[in-house]
Structure formats: structure tokens, C-alpha cells
Design an enzyme around this catalytic site. Structure first.
Site, PDB file in Angstrom:
ATOM      1  N   ASP A 205      48.467  45.342  29.829  1.00  0.00           N
ATOM      2  CA  ASP A 205      48.283  46.607  30.566  1.00  0.00           C
ATOM      3  C   ASP A 205      49.141  46.447  31.885  1.00  0.00           C
ATOM      4  O   ASP A 205      49.499  45.188  32.143  1.00  0.00           O
ATOM      5  CB  ASP A 205      46.779  47.253  30.950  1.00  0.00           C
ATOM      6  CG  ASP A 205      46.237  46.185  31.805  1.00  0.00           C
ATOM      7  OD1 ASP A 205      46.765  45.143  32.222  1.00  0.00           O
ATOM      8  OD2 ASP A 205      44.989  46.759  32.346  1.00  0.00           O
ATOM      9  N   ASP A 207      48.823  46.849  35.953  1.00  0.00           N
ATOM     10  CA  ASP A 207      47.734  46.932  36.884  1.00  0.00           C
ATOM     11  C   ASP A 207      48.303  47.390  38.284  1.00  0.00           C
ATOM     12  O   ASP A 207      49.046  46.632  38.726  1.00  0.00           O
ATOM     13  CB  ASP A 207      46.769  45.819  37.203  1.00  0.00           C
ATOM     14  CG  ASP A 207      46.013  45.566  35.904  1.00  0.00           C
ATOM     15  OD1 ASP A 207      45.212  46.064  35.290  1.00  0.00           O
ATOM     16  OD2 ASP A 207      46.597  44.341  35.242  1.00  0.00           O
ATOM     17  N   ASP A 300      46.164  50.829  34.926  1.00  0.00           N
ATOM     18  CA  ASP A 300      45.087  50.793  35.641  1.00  0.00           C
ATOM     19  C   ASP A 300      45.632  50.925  37.002  1.00  0.00           C
ATOM     20  O   ASP A 300      46.340  50.230  37.625  1.00  0.00           O
ATOM     21  CB  ASP A 300      44.215  49.473  35.743  1.00  0.00           C
ATOM     22  CG  ASP A 300      43.404  49.101  34.389  1.00  0.00           C
ATOM     23  OD1 ASP A 300      43.282  50.035  33.674  1.00  0.00           O
ATOM     24  OD2 ASP A 300      43.098  48.149  34.215  1.00  0.00           O
TER      25      ASP A 300
HETATM   26  P1  TTP Z   1      43.260  42.602  33.582  1.00  0.00           P
HETATM   27  O1  TTP Z   1      44.483  43.750  33.375  1.00  0.00           O
HETATM   28  O2  TTP Z   1      42.305  42.710  32.261  1.00  0.00           O
HETATM   29  O3  TTP Z   1      43.830  40.969  33.194  1.00  0.00           O
HETATM   30  P2  TTP Z   1      45.432  40.493  33.367  1.00  0.00           P
HETATM   31  O4  TTP Z   1      46.324  41.467  34.252  1.00  0.00           O
HETATM   32  O5  TTP Z   1      44.989  39.275  34.245  1.00  0.00           O
HETATM   33  O6  TTP Z   1      45.824  40.169  32.028  1.00  0.00           O
HETATM   34  P3  TTP Z   1      46.421  41.037  30.906  1.00  0.00           P
HETATM   35  O7  TTP Z   1      48.093  40.588  30.849  1.00  0.00           O
HETATM   36  O8  TTP Z   1      45.834  40.947  29.730  1.00  0.00           O
HETATM   37  O9  TTP Z   1      46.548  42.537  31.383  1.00  0.00           O
HETATM   38  O10 TTP Z   1      42.524  42.501  34.994  1.00  0.00           O
HETATM   39  C1  TTP Z   1      43.390  42.092  35.919  1.00  0.00           C
HETATM   40  C2  TTP Z   1      42.376  41.597  37.030  1.00  0.00           C
HETATM   41  O11 TTP Z   1      41.499  42.502  37.456  1.00  0.00           O
HETATM   42  C3  TTP Z   1      41.598  40.473  36.599  1.00  0.00           C
HETATM   43  O12 TTP Z   1      41.290  39.360  37.199  1.00  0.00           O
HETATM   44  C4  TTP Z   1      39.918  41.207  36.590  1.00  0.00           C
HETATM   45  C5  TTP Z   1      40.382  42.176  37.459  1.00  0.00           C
HETATM   46  N1  TTP Z   1      39.351  43.311  37.531  1.00  0.00           N
HETATM   47  C6  TTP Z   1      38.596  43.740  38.688  1.00  0.00           C
HETATM   48  O13 TTP Z   1      38.482  43.086  39.586  1.00  0.00           O
HETATM   49  N2  TTP Z   1      37.794  44.977  38.436  1.00  0.00           N
HETATM   50  C7  TTP Z   1      37.793  45.469  37.297  1.00  0.00           C
HETATM   51  O14 TTP Z   1      36.979  46.555  37.287  1.00  0.00           O
HETATM   52  C8  TTP Z   1      38.747  45.189  36.217  1.00  0.00           C
HETATM   53  C9  TTP Z   1      38.662  46.021  34.867  1.00  0.00           C
HETATM   54  C10 TTP Z   1      39.379  44.081  36.413  1.00  0.00           C
HETATM   55 MN    MN Z   2      46.418  43.550  33.521  1.00  0.00          MN
HETATM   56 MN    MN Z   3      43.768  45.980  33.755  1.00  0.00          MN
END
Ligand code: TTP
Ligand code: MN
Ligand code: MN
Ligand code: MN
Length: 376
Positions: A205, A207, A300
Site C-alpha cells: 500500500d 502510507d 492509508d
Molecule cells: P504497513 O503499511 O502495514 O507496512 P509497511 O509500509 O512497512 O509495508 P508494506 O510495503 O507491506 O506496506 O504499515 C506501516 C507502518 O505503520 C507500520 O510500521 C505499522 C504502522 N501502523 C500504525 O502505526 N498504526 C496502524 O493503525 C497501522 C495500520 C499501521
Molecule cells: Mn505500507
Molecule cells: Mn499501511
């Protein structure tokens, strides 16, 4: 348990927040195997083994050399008996029978498949498995199931969402988010977080963290962004969660606790013409055929008050293992409580404020780690 070991002049701490872990992984064969076991233990809710193999994998990721014999891991933290056994199998036989068994296990395969659908968690997957369901076709055809709105979107955009998001697609999404946010509030800060901030070239995703310096204007922002995207028909799915944050609340004790900021889990429609992958000619050919000219991308969006921005940034940059160790370190080594909102000193009984990530590391007595060194 805070024993350290020197390897080539590099001190190896049991805490990931005291190790520089870049994306260069010399031990991927081992860490991939461990992560399959972690996943399986997660599915079976075996917390202890989950932690053990997660920490071991994270440990190996920071090593500046490839482990070729079990002896190479001598004295490293988190190398327990179980871990050593698997390591030995892989180093000597090229594979681990235990990992192979997991990969062939019907329960593992089904849960892995079901949880690959956006909106489907462990609980739902377990339920479907116990109903005798094994494939996504069987789930889709089963008339007795009621899917949530999120799961319906998950099935509808499954093929797009299962294919990973490229850096170019993340950049295209960033453009869309920034365009819209800056149209509403030109002073807003929009930061790419998560894996892409750590330098990853692909992710599941994209973020984003959004804040507005020196104001309380951020509350309406996400609502306005959503309204604009709706009229532009860019929103394929969204779930807006209002803030439940209170300034006076102590940081959460739970290592994996979700935060209380206002946020939006969305699926964005990103047109391929917006994605600059250096293949403009090809995308034109595609557009002339009957293929769709957009991709569904998970996004996100998190909105934080400005005073909490540094904590949210540190929390949302990850990796998950890095975050866990950072909080564990704060609790056990510093008698402090850290979460995505704040840092609290239990000895002095005060909240420690921070304008940026460097100040948080400094409060914790830690050397600063750049985002790309947090790939634990
Ligand atoms: P992710 O998007 O799940 O993971 P990522 O970006 O490291 O890997 P990917 O390539 O699979 O997307 O989450 C990013 C960070 O955000 C992770 O360290 C956990 C944190 N997080 C929170 O702090 N609060 C939340 O509600 C969520 C969903 C994630
Ligand atoms: Mn992510
Ligand atoms: Mn995420
Ligand atoms: Mn993820």
C-alpha cells in the site's frame, strides 16, 4: 538479555533500534524461511515462537555478511535452539523440512490465501476454513456468507491489490494526495511514510501522514479530501475513522496497539497515464486495447495534530519489528512509554515533546537512525 557482540567492529544489540538495518539483506534465504514460520505461528496464535523467529530474522537482516555455517551466528542475540536447528537445515541441506511442511500445509495455505483479500483477517479466515472452504472461488460462490463492505471491495479489486505497488505508482498516488490536500490547505505537510519512506521499491500500500503547522485546521481536511475525490470518481473504497485521541492519555503499553488519530483506509483509482514508469509508448498501446486504464491502489491517510507529528512519523515509518523494539527499549531500558502519539518519562512523570524524529531518538538516548536504516 542485553548482551551485545562485536562483529567486524560492529556492535550487535538485541534491540533493532540499536542496529542499522538497510534493505541490503545478505541472509535473505534464511530470513525468508523464518518469516514463513512467523506467519504460520501468527496464524496459529503462537506468540512466543512468532516473536522468536521474528527477532531472529530481524537480527540476520542487519548482518554485513552471509551466514554460511551455524557457527557464524555464535553469540548473536535471539539465536535459540529452534532457530539454530532451522538455520542448520538450510545451510546444510539447502532447505528446511519444517518450512517445507508449512508451505504444503492446507491450513497455512488457506489462511494465507484468505487473508490476502483486503478486509479479511485471521478470524474470518479461520471461520471460512472451518466451514470447509479452501479457495476464493468457493468463498465467492457460497450463498451463506455475508461479506463486509471492505471484503466486497477486496474481492472486486483483488487482482490489482494483490500485485504490489511500485515506487512509480506510489509517486503517482503521492501526486494525487498532494494536489488535493494543497488545494484545500496550501500549508499542509504531506509525508510519504511506511515502506516507501524506508526506501523500498515496492509495497502492499502507500502510507501518508498529513499535518498542518500551527493550526487546528486539520480536523475537516480529510472530509474535504474525500468529497473532492468522490466528485473526481477517484475513490473506489474508503473507511474514515474519526480521532479518539486525548492529549492527557499515557502512551499505550501494548506494542501492537493501533493509534487514535483520524485516518482513512482507502482504495484509490490511479490512472496509468499518471504513472511515470518510463514506458509511455507501451501504456498508449494498452489504452487502445480493451484493457482498463487504471489500477486500484491501497492508500492509508493519517492526520495528526502538529505537536504529535514527529511521534506519528516515527510510528508510521516502521518497520513493524523496528517499532516493536523501539517501544520495548523505551519500556525496559529507559522506564519510558512510547507510542504513535507521545513519549512519557515514568521516572520524571512528564511527557517529552519532540519537533522531529531526531529529538525522540535523543530523548531515548539512542543514536539517530535514518528511515532506510529501520528495515529491521
Ligand atoms: P504497513 O503499511 O502495514 O507496512 P509497511 O509500509 O512497512 O509495508 P508494506 O510495503 O507491506 O506496506 O504499515 C506501516 C507502518 O505503520 C507500520 O510500521 C505499522 C504502522 N501502523 C500504525 O502505526 N498504526 C496502524 O493503525 C497501522 C495500520 C499501521
Ligand atoms: Mn505500507
Ligand atoms: Mn499501511
Ligand atoms: Mn504490510
Amino acid at each position: 538479555h542485553s548482551a551485545t557482540r562485536d562483529i567486524g567492529g560492529i556492535r550487535i544489540s538485541p534491540y533493532a533500534c540499536q542496529r542499522r538495518t538497510t534493505l541490503k539483506n545478505y541472509n535473505q534465504k534464511l530470513t525468508d524461511a523464518f518469516e514463513i514460520l512467523v506467519e504460520n505461528y501468527e496464524f496459529n496464535e503462537n506468540k512466543e515462537f512468532c516473536l522468536a523467529f521474528g527477532r531472529a530474522a530481524s537480527m540476520l537482516k542487519c548482518l554485513p555478511f552471509t551466514v554460511v555455517q551455524v557457527n557464524d551466528t555464535e553469540g548473536l542475540p535471539w539465536m535459540g535452539e529452534q532457530v539454530k536447528e532451522i538455520t542448520e537445515d538450510i545451510l546444510e541441506e539447502g532447505e528446511s523440512s519444517k518450512v517445507k511442511a508449512v508451505l504444503n500445509d492446507e491450513n497455512y495455505r488457506s489462511i494465507k490465501l484468505f487473508t490476502s483479500v483486503f478486509g479479511v483477517g485471521l478470524k474470518t479466515s479461520d471461520k471460512w476454513y472451518k466451514m470447509g472452504l479452501r479457495t476464493l472461488e468457493e468463498v465467492k460462490c457460497n450463498k451463506n456468507l455475508t461479506l463486509t463492505r471492505m471484503q466486497k471491495a477486496g474481492f472486486l479489486y483483488y487482482d490489482d491489490l494483490i500485485s504490489s505497488v511500485s515506487k512509480a505508482e506510489a509517486d503517482a498516488a503521492t501526486q494525487i494526495v498532494q494536489d488535493t490536500v494543497w488545494k484545500i490547505l496550501p500549508d499542509a505537510v504531506v509525508t510519504l511514510t511506511g515502506g516507501f519512506r524506508r526506501g523500498k521499491q515496492a509495497g502492499h500500500d502507500v502510507d501518508f501522514l498529513i499535518t498542518v503547522p500551527g493550526s487546528r485546521q486539520e480536523e475537516e481536511l480529510l472530509h474535504t479530501v474525500i468529497d473532492i475525490w468522490k466528485t473526481q470518481e477517484l475513490l473506489l473504497y474508503y473507511d474514515l475513522i474519526e480521532s479518539t485521541f486525548e492529549n492527557t492519555k499515557l502512551p499505550s503499553r501494548k506494542v501492537d496497539a493501533l493509534d487514535h488519530f483520524q485516518k482513512c483506509f482507502a482504495i484509490l483509482k490511479v490512472h496509468k497515464e499518471r504513472v511515470n514508469e518510463g514506458s509511455a509508448v507501451q501504456s498508449k498501446v494498452f489504452a487502445e486495447e480493451e484493457t482498463k486504464d487504471w489500477k486500484a491502489i491501497r492508500v492509508d491517510l493519517v492526520v495528526t495534530p502538529f505537536q504529535h507529528y514527529a511521534f506519528a512519523l516515527l510510528g508510521w515509518t516502521g518497520s513493524r519489528q523496528f517499532e516493536r523494539d523501539l517501544r520495548r527499549y523505551a519500556t525496559h531500558e529507559k522506564k519510558m512509554m512510547l507510542d504513535n502519539h507521545a513519549l512519557y518519562d515514568k521516572t520524571k512523570k512528564i511527557f517529552l515533546s519532540a519537533a522531529n524524529e531526531e529529538e525522540i531518538f535523543s530523548h531515548l538516548g539512542l543514536d539517530y537512525l535514518e528511515p532506510w536504516e529501520r528495515n529491521a
